[in-house]
Write a protein that holds these residues in place. Structure first.
Motif, PDB file in Angstrom:
ATOM      1  N   THR A 102       0.825  -1.207   0.000  1.00  0.00           N
ATOM      2  CA  THR A 102       0.000   0.000   0.000  1.00  0.00           C
ATOM      3  C   THR A 102       0.861   1.259   0.000  1.00  0.00           C
ATOM      4  O   THR A 102       0.449   2.287  -0.502  1.00  0.00           O
ATOM      5  CB  THR A 102      -0.917   0.014   1.238  1.00  0.00           C
ATOM      6  OG1 THR A 102      -0.257  -0.659   2.295  1.00  0.00           O
ATOM      7  CG2 THR A 102      -2.209  -0.694   0.960  1.00  0.00           C
ATOM      8  N   ASN A 138       0.842  -8.233   2.138  1.00  0.00           N
ATOM      9  CA  ASN A 138       0.887  -6.813   1.797  1.00  0.00           C
ATOM     10  C   ASN A 138       2.296  -6.260   1.944  1.00  0.00           C
ATOM     11  O   ASN A 138       2.479  -5.071   2.128  1.00  0.00           O
ATOM     12  CB  ASN A 138      -0.088  -6.041   2.699  1.00  0.00           C
ATOM     13  CG  ASN A 138      -0.292  -4.624   2.241  1.00  0.00           C
ATOM     14  OD1 ASN A 138      -0.230  -4.345   1.044  1.00  0.00           O
ATOM     15  ND2 ASN A 138      -0.507  -3.708   3.168  1.00  0.00           N
ATOM     16  N   ASP A 209      -3.457  -6.876  -7.125  1.00  0.00           N
ATOM     17  CA  ASP A 209      -2.326  -6.924  -6.218  1.00  0.00           C
ATOM     18  C   ASP A 209      -1.431  -5.781  -6.657  1.00  0.00           C
ATOM     19  O   ASP A 209      -1.768  -5.082  -7.608  1.00  0.00           O
ATOM     20  CB  ASP A 209      -1.596  -8.272  -6.340  1.00  0.00           C
ATOM     21  CG  ASP A 209      -0.862  -8.597  -5.041  1.00  0.00           C
ATOM     22  OD1 ASP A 209      -0.321  -7.663  -4.447  1.00  0.00           O
ATOM     23  OD2 ASP A 209      -0.847  -9.768  -4.649  1.00  0.00           O
ATOM     24  N   MET A 449      -6.572  -2.816   3.175  1.00  0.00           N
ATOM     25  CA  MET A 449      -6.129  -3.020   1.797  1.00  0.00           C
ATOM     26  C   MET A 449      -6.831  -1.981   0.925  1.00  0.00           C
ATOM     27  O   MET A 449      -7.574  -1.148   1.408  1.00  0.00           O
ATOM     28  CB  MET A 449      -6.471  -4.433   1.328  1.00  0.00           C
ATOM     29  CG  MET A 449      -5.876  -5.519   2.178  1.00  0.00           C
ATOM     30  SD  MET A 449      -4.089  -5.398   2.360  1.00  0.00           S
ATOM     31  CE  MET A 449      -3.541  -5.942   0.760  1.00  0.00           C
ATOM     32  N   PHE A 453      -8.404  -4.900  -4.382  1.00  0.00           N
ATOM     33  CA  PHE A 453      -7.592  -6.037  -3.974  1.00  0.00           C
ATOM     34  C   PHE A 453      -8.460  -7.284  -4.088  1.00  0.00           C
ATOM     35  O   PHE A 453      -9.626  -7.285  -3.695  1.00  0.00           O
ATOM     36  CB  PHE A 453      -7.100  -5.841  -2.541  1.00  0.00           C
ATOM     37  CG  PHE A 453      -6.194  -6.947  -2.051  1.00  0.00           C
ATOM     38  CD1 PHE A 453      -4.922  -7.079  -2.562  1.00  0.00           C
ATOM     39  CD2 PHE A 453      -6.632  -7.856  -1.112  1.00  0.00           C
ATOM     40  CE1 PHE A 453      -4.096  -8.094  -2.127  1.00  0.00           C
ATOM     41  CE2 PHE A 453      -5.804  -8.880  -0.673  1.00  0.00           C
ATOM     42  CZ  PHE A 453      -4.531  -8.995  -1.185  1.00  0.00           C
TER      43      PHE A 453
END
Lengths: 901, 354
Positions: A102, A138, A209, A449, A453
């Motif tokens: 992120t 992540n 992703d 997220m 995602f």
């Protein structure tokens, strides 16, 4: 000072060798190359001595980076203390901490915005290669996947000395640079002067992703080929267990607890560690159920497992009270409303709101405080459970269970925001992680997220890109034939920590410029009308890289002039998958990970986690007296250290450039020294064990600790009090700012000093006493101002109370063992669930653990005070100015490691 | 004007500009050292003895950095802003006397040598204030041209701030101007030297204490220094108006800010601390030795003032925007007006006496 290799000057006149030697001895510059060498030297010297770092810290390492600027280490000596908030003015980017997916696009953008020549120091294990969080879904496994790194600083986190060493290494590297001068035919190593060279890093894109645009085609091709599905089909999957059912009158759980002797004898043949390894490979394990073939759920331990006594937490309403409550609910709201399932009330989803309103408003014990909300993925359902407590009758905790469909995206539960507004972020988190929808939630979007995602990662059927086995230690790390290291990247078909569903087709719609994380979190200008003049409002995005967001937190502000008329927090920039990784770690292995939650209070985090598992283990982990005292001493020292930091940096947020902060953290360093002495590490202590602590106190430790507690801490607290509490500007800036009334504070599930500054005397140490806190004489400090000032002052007074506790504990500390048995590396945790609560420096820290009798936790959830305290941020900030928002955020004292986990 | 006079003026310009530009570089080092001392640290000490070469390293680095001009900025204004900052900060020195000037100036062959670039400008104070107000354009244009929300807010804050604080700043010096009956800075200095009660000199700080406080507060605001550095406000606005500036353009803002600090320190010393006035030095003493001593005295006082300003920066938290405005409009301006009226009345009353 290294000089570049010189060629012998070309003499046109024959010269006497002695004279030549003499000349070379006294004349510095005897050739063009040497002349340029001097230029190089000056050029390099200027840059090496004025390396201004970009002021951003990602995670735990960022704290050590700040400590590097503190009095003890003083990076200013190297001329590098000028931390610039703007990338345009920075020379070196210190990537300090876990690089998450992120956050990665922001980091790439920041790097591109820095002017040449620019350098990158990768600080810590995470930035260098993913570190302990590498398996996280992540987490980017190393900043060097994207940016060119000049110096790697090892450590987790590296101490400030290590960072200084890294800086010196970078200076040496700069010393070796030679200017690139094509006109003279000189080839150097300064590619930034070459107009042909494009050193910009393409910003990665959020898709299903994180997608590196440099390998876009390859990624698309491999995703379409379905290589990942093929790989995953061959892996052992984590087994699902059924949700607990209402107790049928039958054999008592204790009867099942007796271990059968035969398998035990067989087990003795294999060492414990071998057992875990075998199990993690999905191989047949003696004593376990039948071996599993690949692709099938791995074996869970035999049915004859030990079951922990059913209780939601150590201090709770009690069986009788719960039975009474259940019958009352049935009587009031119709039969079948509440069923007792393992000491918790199972409530049908459609009756949840009725029950919630009843509990809050009409029940004799008013359950007005939603302590925690989490979800568990079982075989047959997804269970959302709510821990409730009453601020009027603290310690009467109950747990509600609500069950919904198991299939991905099918579950739906009514939202309880209307009853307990503090559920807001927690429900969004459940939605994000489990895919359960909450009907009636006003803004049900992903929180950690990003939108788009592809998965709901905490579902048991979600396997991370680097997934290998349901439990550590992973087979790739122990297979003899493969050598000690098979990199996780080699196992993933994309060659990186990426997982893209085969069905994904929106490759053309990926937009690097889109603000995927922030979109949908744009505040509307509602509520506050500030001016009669017709003015335009605009949205100001503060963070994720900003000097005062205390990490990578982001707020979208809608401002009218300077007045904030709307605010939406955006988080998840440091979501490093603590919970998912925690389900893979064995119980013991998870201790060091809890250190990294709130990285200021590792001892307190250890405490909470130890309590949760000890609650399941019962008498197997009975903590000896000495260990209890040591735990309390460590916890209170840590609370003081954390509050010191918090007070210092609140002042920093209000504009006092670092001076109060550096004074405040002087004593923190002394406390960290004590930790290092006892546990071996300054910040990530990893000191607690189930049933005690890892090491006894070293000789001399107690004297030093007593000296610090009795001589220094009191004086330091007095000093802070004297210098800050009556400072006019500070009072003007903090009084009446960020108001959170008593009722709001309870409704928003605020905790810790934030709650107590709103005049709610709710401290877990008193409300639900754990360990030996009931033996100490101390006050629960409250404030009545409900504002930033009182949050500061409550912290200050709490430090005094901590010193009081410390003095008592140091006086009474008995001799004796520090563990109930001998040290063990593999512990047996009976099946069951537990929720432990400790008073962290930030508030109520809870660990919710579901164990299925295996070596790892089946579900592991952290109720993090920093995260939940943020729910109230919007309410507190509306109508104030941009400058106040920074102060209010500082007064909440959030730690991103805990907010995003 | 004779050629040699022009030459003298040119020499003075080069001397002053060179001196102060160099001084600014070392002021930044001084600031970092003071920060370090305030924070119980050591501060830069790796470049040269005691870190004395640190400014050179900083300068070299700044000059050699890539000068980024982002694509979304308003280019002409973006380039103009730092230039305004440094030019305005520099030309303010034209009328600042850094030693005896005017009637007290020492002479060479009967020609006075004024320690001031433009001597005998009878609107000296007005000129300094006028130039000081122009400097705000640097911040506003920088904030506007950067096309960045933080810069924009910084520019916005600064324009309001400077406009508000010009008023108390101007009002607070009027008392001294009325007492000295001159807008010329060296007249104010010699008035302070000539008057006084016995050993106590009639420094502005003694005869106009309220005005001094108002001036000091407004001066902090004018120079954008803590606790009034709202335009920069690192903790809130990242870098404020200079967020988008890199390399030497950013350096020029820095230079401008520190030059401003010097100007303000000079003004404070001249208006309220008697300038070159010291117990053993008088107006009538026009010898060269006295002149050099006077220069030494004024520079000493200015240095102390600069250190004071820096010390404040590392001590206090920052005001909020609305509090800043309240302070100016609700406290400082009424007080300054009051001070003005009281001074006027007193001057009228004692005119016959004194």
């Amino acid at each position: 000072m290294p000089t570049p290799p010189t060629t012998r000057p070309e003499w046109t006149i024959p010269i006497d060798p002695a004279l030549q030697a003499e000349l070379e001895k006294h004349v510095l510059v005897t050739s063009w190359d040497e002349l340029l060498g001097v230029v190089d030297t000056i050029y390099n010297w200027g840059r090496r001595s004025a390396l201004w770092p970009l002021g951003f810290g990602l995670a735990c390492c960022g704290i050590e980076m700040i400590c590097t600027a503190s009095s003890r280490f003083d990076i200013a000596r190297f001329g590098a203390e000028v931390f610039r908030g703007s990338p345009r003015q920075a020379d070196v980017m210190i990537v300090s901490g876990t690089v998450t997916k992120t956050m990665m696009p922001m980091i790439a953008r920041l790097y591109d915005q820095m002017p040449e020549p620019k350098y990158v120091i990768s600080m810590g294990a995470c930035a260098s290669g993913g570190g302990p969080f590498k398996e996280g879904y992540n987490v980017v496994s190393g900043i060097d996947k994207f940016l060119p790194v000049d110096v790697y600083v090892p450590g987790c986190p590296p101490t400030p000395q290590a960072l200084l060493n890294g800086l010196i290494a970078l200076q040496r590297k700069i010393d070796g640079e030679r200017l690139d001068i094509p006109a003279l035919g000189r080839k150097g190593n300064t590619p930034w002067y070459d107009p042909e060279v494009d050193r910009d890093i393409p910003v990665p894109v959020f898709g299903p992703d994180l997608i590196d645009v440099r390998t876009l085609e390859l990624t698309a091709e491999r995703a379409a080929a379905g290589l990942l599905d093929a790989r995953e089909a061959a892996l052992p999957r984590p087994a699902l267990i059924p949700a607990p059912r209402p107790e049928a009158p039958g054999p008592a759980p204790d009867a099942a607890a007796e271990p059968s002797p035969a398998p035990a004898a067989e087990q003795r043949a294999m060492s414990k560690i071998e057992l875990i390894r075998a199990r993690s490979r999905g191989e047949a394990v003696p004593g376990a159920s039948a071996p599993t073939s690949a692709g099938k759920p791995a074996a869970r331990p035999s049915k004859k497992l030990k079951v922990a006594p059913a209780r939601p937490s150590l201090v709770w309403l009690g069986d009788e009270g719960l039975a009474e409550l259940a019958s009352r609910l049935d009587a009031e709201l119709g039969s079948g409303t509440a069923t007792i399932v393992r000491a918790a009330l199972l409530v049908p989803a459609e009756k949840l709101l009725d029950v919630a309103f009843f509990l809050r408003d009409r029940n004799p014990i008013r359950y007005d405080y939603l302590a925690s909300l989490q979800s568990v993925h079982y075989e047959d359902c997804i269970e959302v459970n709510y821990h409730l407590d009453s601020t009027a009758r603290p310690g009467s905790l109950i747990e509600l269970r609500v069950r919904t469909a198991e299939a991905e995206g099918a579950g739906e539960v009514p939202s309880v925001i209307s009853v307990w507004p503090g559920a807001d972020f927690q429900e969004r988190e459940v939605f994000d992680m489990m895919g359960v929808r909450f009907a009636g939630h006003p803004n049900l979007t992903r929180i950690l997220m990003w939108e788009g995602f592809a998965y709901h990662p905490l579902r048991k059927d979600y396997l991370e890109p680097y997934y290998e086995a349901p439990a550590k230690v992973f087979p790739s790390r122990i297979d003899d034939g493969q050598g000690q290291h098979r990199r996780a990247e080699e196992l993933n078909p994309f060659g990186s920590n990426v997982k893209i569903p085969r069905s994904f087709s929106g490759w053309d719609r990926l937009d690097p410029a889109a603000d995927v994380k922030g979109a949908g979190r744009m505040p509307e200008g509602t509520g506050v009308d500030v001016q009669e003049l017709d003015t335009d409002q605009f949205v100001l995005s503060i963070g994720p890289q900003h000097p005062s967001t205390h990490g990578v937190f982001r707020m979208n502000l809608r401002v009218d002039g300077e007045t904030v008329v709307g605010l939406k927090p955006v988080m998840g920039y440091m979501h490093r998958n603590h919970e998912k990784i925690g389900e893979r770690n064995t119980f013991l292995m998870n201790f060091p990970f809890t250190d990294r939650l709130d990285y200021f209070t590792s001892m307190l985090n250890n405490f909470g986690y130890a309590l949760a598992v000890e609650q399941l283990m019962g008498d197997d982990a009975k903590v000896p007296e000495r260990a209890e005292y040591i735990r309390v001493i460590m916890a209170e020292l840590n609370r003081i250290a954390s509050h010191m930091w918090s007070i210092g940096f609140l002042l920093n947020d209000l504009g006092a450039f670092f001076t109060p902060a550096l004074y405040a953290i002087e004593e923190r360093e002394l406390i960290l020294d004590l930790f290092e002495w006892a546990a071996g590490s300054r910040m990530m202590c990893n000191y607690f064990r189930f049933g005690g602590v890892a090491f006894d106190l070293p000789p001399g430790w107690l004297d030093r600790c007593r000296a610090i507690v009795s001589d220094r801490l009191d004086r330091k607290i007095d000093e802070l009090d004297r210098l800050l509490s009556e400072n006019e500007i500070f009072k003007d800036r903090s009084r009446g700012v960020g108001l959170l009334s008593r009722e709001q504070a309870i409704a928003y599930s605020a905790a810790g000093p934030v709650l107590r500054a709103s005049n709610v005397p709710y401290d877990i140490r008193r409300a639900a006493p754990y360990s030996i806190y009931d033996r100490f004489d101390f006050e629960v400090v409250t404030g009545t101002g409900c504002d930033v000032y009182d949050r500061y002052y409550v912290r200050l007074l709490e430090m005094r109370e901590s010193v009081r506790i410390l003095k008592q504990a140091l006086r009474d500390l008995p001799e004796g063992p520090i563990l109930p048995g001998k040290k063990s590396y593999q512990i047996k945790v009976p099946a069951g669930e537990a929720y432990s609560r400790v008073e962290n420096a930030k508030g109520e820290l809870g660990f919710y653990v579901v164990a299925d009798g295996g070596p790892t936790a089946y579900r592991y959830h952290v109720r993090s005070p920093s995260f939940i305290n943020l729910t109230a941020l919007e309410t507190m900030c509306l109508g104030h100015t941009v400058a106040d928002v920074v102060g209010i955020l500082g007064s909440l004292d959030i730690v991103l490691g805990e907010v995003d986990r | 004007m004779a050629t040699w006079q022009i030459a003298v003026i040119l020499v003075k310009i080069f001397l002053i500009v060179g001196l102060f530009q160099g001084a600014v570089a070392y002021m930044i080092l001084l600031e970092r050292k003071i920060a370090a001392w305030a924070q119980d640290r050591i501060g830069p000490n790796r470049c040269g003895p005691l870190g004395l070469l640190q400014p050179l390293a900083d300068g070299a680095k700044m000059l050699l950095k890539e000068d980024v001009i982002p694509g979304y900025v308003n280019k002409p204004l973006y380039i103009l802003a730092p230039a305004i900052a440094i030019v305005m900060a520099t030309i303010g020195f034209a009328v600042v006397p850094f030693g005896p000037a005017g009637l007290d100036a020492p002479t060479v062959n009967g020609n006075p040598i004024h320690f001031q670039i433009a001597p005998n400008v009878d609107i000296g104070i007005l000129y300094v204030f006028a130039i000081g107000s122009l400097a705000v354009y640097a911040v506003i244009l920088g904030g506007y041209a950067s096309n960045n929300k933080y810069s924009f807010l910084g520019g916005l804050r600064n324009s309001a701030q400077i406009i508000s604080y010009e008023i108390p700043l101007g009002l607070s010096v009027l008392g001294m101007v009325m007492l000295a009956r001159s807008l010329e800075l060296n007249d104010v200095m010699s008035w302070q030297d000539r008057n006084g009660l016995g050993p106590i000199p009639a420094w502005g700080v003694f005869v106009q204490p309220l005005a001094f406080l108002i001036f000091l507060v407004s001066a902090f605001a004018e120079t954008n220094r803590l606790p009034f550095d709202l335009a920069e406000a690192e903790q809130e606005l990242v870098g404020g108006f200079h967020t988008e500036y890199s390399a030497m353009k950013f350096g020029m803002f820095f230079l401008g800010e520190y030059l401003h600090v010097i100007t303000v320190s000079f003004l404070t010393v001249i208006l309220f601390f008697g300038g070159w006035d010291a117990p053993f030095l008088g107006v009538e003493d026009t010898s060269w030795i006295a002149a050099v001593l006077k220069v030494g005295v004024i520079f000493f006082k200015v240095t102390l003032m600069v250190i004071f300003i820096m010390w404040i920066r590392w001590t206090l938290p920052r005001f909020r925007y609305d509090q800043l405005m309240n302070l100016a409009w609700k406290a400082l301006i009424p007080l300054a007006l009051l001070n003005l009226v009281v001074t006027m009345v007193l001057i009228q009353l004692f005119r016959g006496v004194g």
